[in-house]
Scaffold this motif. Structure first.
Motif, PDB file in Angstrom:
ATOM      1  N   GLY A  95       0.810  -1.207   0.000  1.00 31.97           N
ATOM      2  CA  GLY A  95       0.000   0.000   0.000  1.00 31.97           C
ATOM      3  C   GLY A  95       0.843   1.256   0.000  1.00 31.97           C
ATOM      4  O   GLY A  95       0.555   2.216  -0.731  1.00 31.97           O
ATOM      5  N   ALA A  96       1.908   1.272   0.806  1.00 27.81           N
ATOM      6  CA  ALA A  96       2.784   2.443   0.869  1.00 27.81           C
ATOM      7  C   ALA A  96       3.503   2.662  -0.455  1.00 27.81           C
ATOM      8  O   ALA A  96       3.621   3.804  -0.939  1.00 27.81           O
ATOM      9  CB  ALA A  96       3.785   2.275   2.009  1.00 27.81           C
ATOM     10  N   ALA A 136       1.001   3.882  -3.126  1.00 26.01           N
ATOM     11  CA  ALA A 136       0.588   5.266  -2.871  1.00 26.01           C
ATOM     12  C   ALA A 136       1.660   6.240  -3.345  1.00 26.01           C
ATOM     13  O   ALA A 136       1.356   7.325  -3.864  1.00 26.01           O
ATOM     14  CB  ALA A 136       0.312   5.459  -1.387  1.00 26.01           C
ATOM     15  N   PRO A 160       1.863   5.684  -7.944  1.00 22.14           N
ATOM     16  CA  PRO A 160       0.524   5.280  -8.384  1.00 22.14           C
ATOM     17  C   PRO A 160       0.446   4.799  -9.824  1.00 22.14           C
ATOM     18  O   PRO A 160      -0.587   4.254 -10.221  1.00 22.14           O
ATOM     19  CB  PRO A 160      -0.309   6.555  -8.180  1.00 22.14           C
ATOM     20  CG  PRO A 160       0.688   7.667  -8.238  1.00 22.14           C
ATOM     21  CD  PRO A 160       1.934   7.125  -7.626  1.00 22.14           C
ATOM     22  N   LEU A 189      -6.993  -1.538  -2.196  1.00 25.18           N
ATOM     23  CA  LEU A 189      -5.628  -2.002  -2.449  1.00 25.18           C
ATOM     24  C   LEU A 189      -5.602  -3.018  -3.585  1.00 25.18           C
ATOM     25  O   LEU A 189      -4.734  -2.954  -4.460  1.00 25.18           O
ATOM     26  CB  LEU A 189      -5.024  -2.615  -1.185  1.00 25.18           C
ATOM     27  CG  LEU A 189      -3.610  -3.183  -1.332  1.00 25.18           C
ATOM     28  CD1 LEU A 189      -2.627  -2.095  -1.774  1.00 25.18           C
ATOM     29  CD2 LEU A 189      -3.146  -3.838  -0.032  1.00 25.18           C
ATOM     30  N   GLY A 245      -1.846   1.433  -9.468  1.00 23.38           N
ATOM     31  CA  GLY A 245      -2.066   1.684  -8.051  1.00 23.38           C
ATOM     32  C   GLY A 245      -2.701   0.522  -7.303  1.00 23.38           C
ATOM     33  O   GLY A 245      -3.045   0.671  -6.127  1.00 23.38           O
TER      34      GLY A 245
END
Length: 332
Positions: free
Chosen positions: A125-126, A129, A132, A174, A196
């Motif tokens: 996820g990090a 983010a 993207p 996600l 993303g």
């Protein structure tokens, strides 16, 4: 158990090289590659299947010794995954044990890899983010068989797929939704659809069977070992047999290159046995060329040697080097 341990120790003394295998552009130099945004400039209409994707086999296997470790160690808590993503790895192979509290811990056989699925998803996820334009393809497998050398799932927990669904629900947005629906496999997406996002390629059970209809419809036949779109001849009985593994990888690579770009192919360069450790298969040993240096040399050869490769599909590597990652990405 003491007798088994003694046997393994003796075998280790027999087959382990006295010095570590030398790192080079193809092997154990992942951090020399730096491609955190390689998908971003590619057109949105590009099919995921058409890409040449560097991947890792047993992505987080960094503990347990020579027979268990398959990747360079960049830290626990899935920090190793972050290093791989920054280098350009875009397909990962995650192996999970069912633990108490309906949770997944990351294992290679009996060895806990000091990471949990929450760590994996947080790192993904990090990264997505911050980048993207990228997407990551995941193969998730139930690791434990309960046999000697494997792990055993904690009893009294929910079914593997129910636990996975709970993880997906806790991190809305996600995963690319069509790939995490039990009832129907997803059609092959374009980059514009999955930027993303994490794309689940397949959800495998502990014996390799496909669980429900998660993932991409093309991989409905992805079972243990090889299938129509997957080369995973993982049993390399001895160091001499690395040559056979090299040929299996080469033949599948050539088939991938010649096939329709609408179809995705996954080629495992990894292999092991009691008499051939993952590092030996990847990097070579006792004068036998490893799969990683073979791949880099083969991809660099011109048309006077063999029909040039035009795409690699997803190459699932142990201990990849930065030069090999660079070369795979050059086909995009």
């Amino acid at each position: 158990m003491a007798a088994v341990g003694g046997l393994v120790l003796c075998l280790g003394l027999l087959v382990t090289p006295s010095a570590a295998l030398a790192a080079d552009a193809s092997y154990r130099t992942l951090s020399t590659a730096n491609h955190p945004d390689w998908m971003r400039p590619l057109p949105d209409g590009t099919s995921l299947a058409a890409l040449s994707i560097p991947g890792t086999h047993e992505t987080l296997s960094i503990h347990g010794g020579s027979w268990t470790q398959t990747q360079e160690d960049f830290g626990d808590g899935a920090a190793t995954l972050t290093a791989q993503l920054n280098a350009g790895i875009r397909m990962i192979d995650i192996r999970a044990r069912v633990n108490s509290g309906n949770t997944f811990t990351i294992h290679h056989g009996a060895t806990y890899q000091n990471a949990n699925l929450d760590d994996v998803l947080a790192r993904l996820g990090a990264f997505l983010a911050a980048h993207p334009g990228e997407s990551v393809v995941m193969r998730l497998k139930q690791e434990c068989t309960g046999e000697l050398g494997s792990c055993t799932d904690v009893s009294g927990q929910s079914a593997f797929q129910d636990i996975f669904d709970a993880y997906v629900a806790r991190r809305p947005g996600l995963f690319w939704t069509p790939s995490v629906t039990r009832s129907a496999g997803a059609a092959m997406p374009t980059l514009g659809q999955i930027r993303g996002k994490v794309v689940l390629a397949v959800l495998n059970g502990s014996r390799g069977g496909v669980i429900e209809r998660y993932g991409l419809a093309q991989f409905a036949g992805w079972h243990d070992g090889s299938s129509a779109y997957v080369q995973d001849e993982y049993n390399v009985p001895n160091v001499g047999a690395i040559a056979t593994k090299r040929d299996q990888v080469r033949r599948f690579l050539d088939a991938t290159s010649a096939a329709s770009p609408a179809l995705m192919y996954v080629n495992f360069a990894s292999g092991a046995s009691v008499f051939a450790q993952p590092q030996q298969v990847a990097g070579g040993a006792w004068g036998v060329q490893g799969v990683d240096p073979f791949l880099l040399a083969y991809l660099n050869q011109g048309p006077e040697v063999h029909t040039p490769v035009v795409r690699t599909g997803a190459l699932m590597l142990d201990f990849p080097g930065g030069g090999l990652i660079d070369k795979i990405l050059s086909y995009n």
